[in-house]
Design an enzyme around this catalytic site. Structure first.
Site, PDB file in Angstrom:
ATOM      1  N   HIS A 178      -3.080   0.516   6.897  1.00 59.28           N
ATOM      2  CA  HIS A 178      -3.152   0.568   5.454  1.00 59.28           C
ATOM      3  C   HIS A 178      -2.903   2.070   5.082  1.00 59.28           C
ATOM      4  O   HIS A 178      -3.746   3.023   5.753  1.00 59.28           O
ATOM      5  CB  HIS A 178      -4.668   0.356   5.223  1.00 59.28           C
ATOM      6  CG  HIS A 178      -5.007   0.356   3.398  1.00 59.28           C
ATOM      7  ND1 HIS A 178      -4.132  -0.311   2.654  1.00 59.28           N
ATOM      8  CD2 HIS A 178      -5.993   1.047   2.780  1.00 59.28           C
ATOM      9  CE1 HIS A 178      -4.451   0.140   1.401  1.00 59.28           C
ATOM     10  NE2 HIS A 178      -5.624   0.901   1.666  1.00 59.28           N
ATOM     11  N   CYS A 184       1.105  -1.104  -0.034  1.00 61.71           N
ATOM     12  CA  CYS A 184      -0.017   0.061   0.068  1.00 61.71           C
ATOM     13  C   CYS A 184       0.841   1.283   0.122  1.00 61.71           C
ATOM     14  O   CYS A 184       0.288   2.274  -0.548  1.00 61.71           O
ATOM     15  CB  CYS A 184      -0.835   0.108   1.241  1.00 61.71           C
ATOM     16  SG  CYS A 184      -0.202  -0.134   2.608  1.00 61.71           S
TER      17      CYS A 184
END
Length: 429
Positions: free
Chosen positions: A218, A126
């Site tokens: 994330h 990510c």
């Protein structure tokens, strides 16, 4: 179990095995599992490592990607007064939080043609995905040869296929995994294995509950594109529009979304981080320095015509307080990244052109002194930015260093001294 492991080791190490013997089981890491990760280990590894929300790491990654003119800075608060201190323009924000799926209805039916958006198709990628989802949407930024070719190659692909392209792009993967250490790699593989087994054992309902309680951190991106602010979350199928930009300021459209996520944490919990991608201040500083040097050249030339020999009356270059200003530049200088072409194309400093109309030498001398004093400040600011770059590189080098061998030696030493057993006994008490 121990017997099976011993047999496996004999099969792997026995060079005299007959042709009919079973083939050795390939090892993920050819060397000792507790040895520091080698460059070849990182290159052969199929996964992506986790990367912390440290601006220095992102800056070094962007530099190695080949991106120029962008700097990553931490955002300490969403207060308007503090956001105003960010260098302009702000190209995008990266938000790190414990991920929870947003309402899919908010997503676009498909990715708009003017938006470059990639899904995250492998775990822990990510950081790179968020960076690419921002820089690939900044028209004026120099992406460098590799990223520019990648953007052109993927411009007609769907977000999912773009995500697959990132996962298989060795150039991106090698830079990302330069931060990987052996334990990162082993932990990543173990987590993947556990996830696969868990999905096989659990029902869909139980797995959803497990995902809810064991959410991972994330990175997602927020970026203005062609007059609209977009939330680009690689774990969502399509981008999400946050609305049109009004009065040229887009950060206000992002704040409600981020603040809603932050409000979900209990008091005292700081399990999120915000990074900004801004125009590198060094670019503006060098451009201002070029304009200053050019202005000094022009003013000095005017003084040569108006009062020949004026230099004889200036014993030293001094500041307003009378102290000498060392190192005033009158031309290109590699230490400051200042080239002659940049000076030639620069604009004169503010007010210089108007003051050149004065025929009074004292006015021109005062103007020249103002330029000299201003240049001292510019050079100091440039040195600060250069020092910041060096510190980023030092932080990245420290993060990339694998301390596992040293830690292993430390543990063995203390084990021989029986100190670890004593510590364990105290802990049990």
């Amino acid at each position: 179990m121990a017997q099976r492991l011993s047999k496996r080791r004999r099969l792997e190490l026995d060079d005299s095995a007959s042709p009919s013997s079973p083939s050795p089981i390939p090892r993920v890491f050819p060397n000792d599992a507790l040895a520091a990760a080698t460059a070849d280990d990182k290159k052969q590894w199929k996964g992506f490592c986790e990367i912390e929300s440290e601006p220095a790491f992102f800056n070094v990654m962007l530099k190695q990607f080949g991106v120029k003119g962008v700097k990553v800075q931490e955002v300490v608060s969403l207060d308007d007064e503090l956001l105003a201190y960010l260098p302009r323009p702000v190209y995008g924000l990266i938000f790190l939080f414990k991920w929870k799926e947003d309402d899919p209805i908010k997503q676009e039916p498909s990715c708009p043609p003017g938006v470059w958006f990639a899904n995250q198709t492998v775990s822990n990628a990510c950081a790179s995905v968020a960076l690419l989802n921002i820089v690939n949407n900044i028209p004026e930024v120099d992406l460098g040869t590799n990223l520019l070719h990648f953007k052109d190659f993927t411009k007609t692909l769907t977000p999912a296929l773009r995500g697959n392209a990132i996962s298989n792009f060795e150039f991106i993967k090698e830079i990302h995994n330069s931060f990987a250490r052996k334990l990162d790699m082993l932990s990543g593989d173990l987590q993947l294995k556990n996830d696969v087994h868990a999905k096989k054992r659990k029902s869909k309902k139980v797995q959803e509950d497990l995902d809810e309680t064991d959410a991972s951190f994330h990175f997602i991106a927020f970026v203005p594109i062609e007059g609209t602010v977009w939330k680009l979350d690689g774990l969502e199928r399509q981008p999400q529009s946050l609305g049109p930009i009004r009065r040229g300021e887009w950060l206000g459209l992002v704040k409600p979304d981020i603040e809603a996520r932050m409000a979900e944490y209990e008091d005292g919990q700081i399990e999120f981080a915000i990074l900004s991608l801004v125009k590198d201040p060094l670019l503006s500083l060098v451009a201002s320095l070029a304009g200053n040097v050019k202005s000094l050249e022009v003013v000095s030339a005017y003084l040569d015509k108006a009062k020949p020999g004026w230099r004889d009356f200036i014993p030293s270059t001094t500041a307003d307080d009378g102290h000498a200003i060392e190192g005033t530049l009158y031309g290109p200088d590699a230490d400051y990244g200042l080239e002659q072409d940049t000076i030639d194309s620069a604009d004169l400093a503010a007010g210089v052109q108007e003051n050149l109309a004065s025929e009074i030498p004292t006015d021109l001398l005062a103007l020249r002194q103002e330029l000299v004093t201003a240049q001292a400040g510019l050079r100091a600011s440039i040195r600060d930015e250069q020092q910041s770059i060096r510190l980023d590189e030092e932080k990245a080098a420290s993060r990339r260093h694998d301390y596992l061998s040293a830690l292993q030696a430390w543990v063995r030493y203390h084990a021989k001294k029986s100190w670890i057993r004593a510590i364990m006994d105290e802990a049990e008490v």
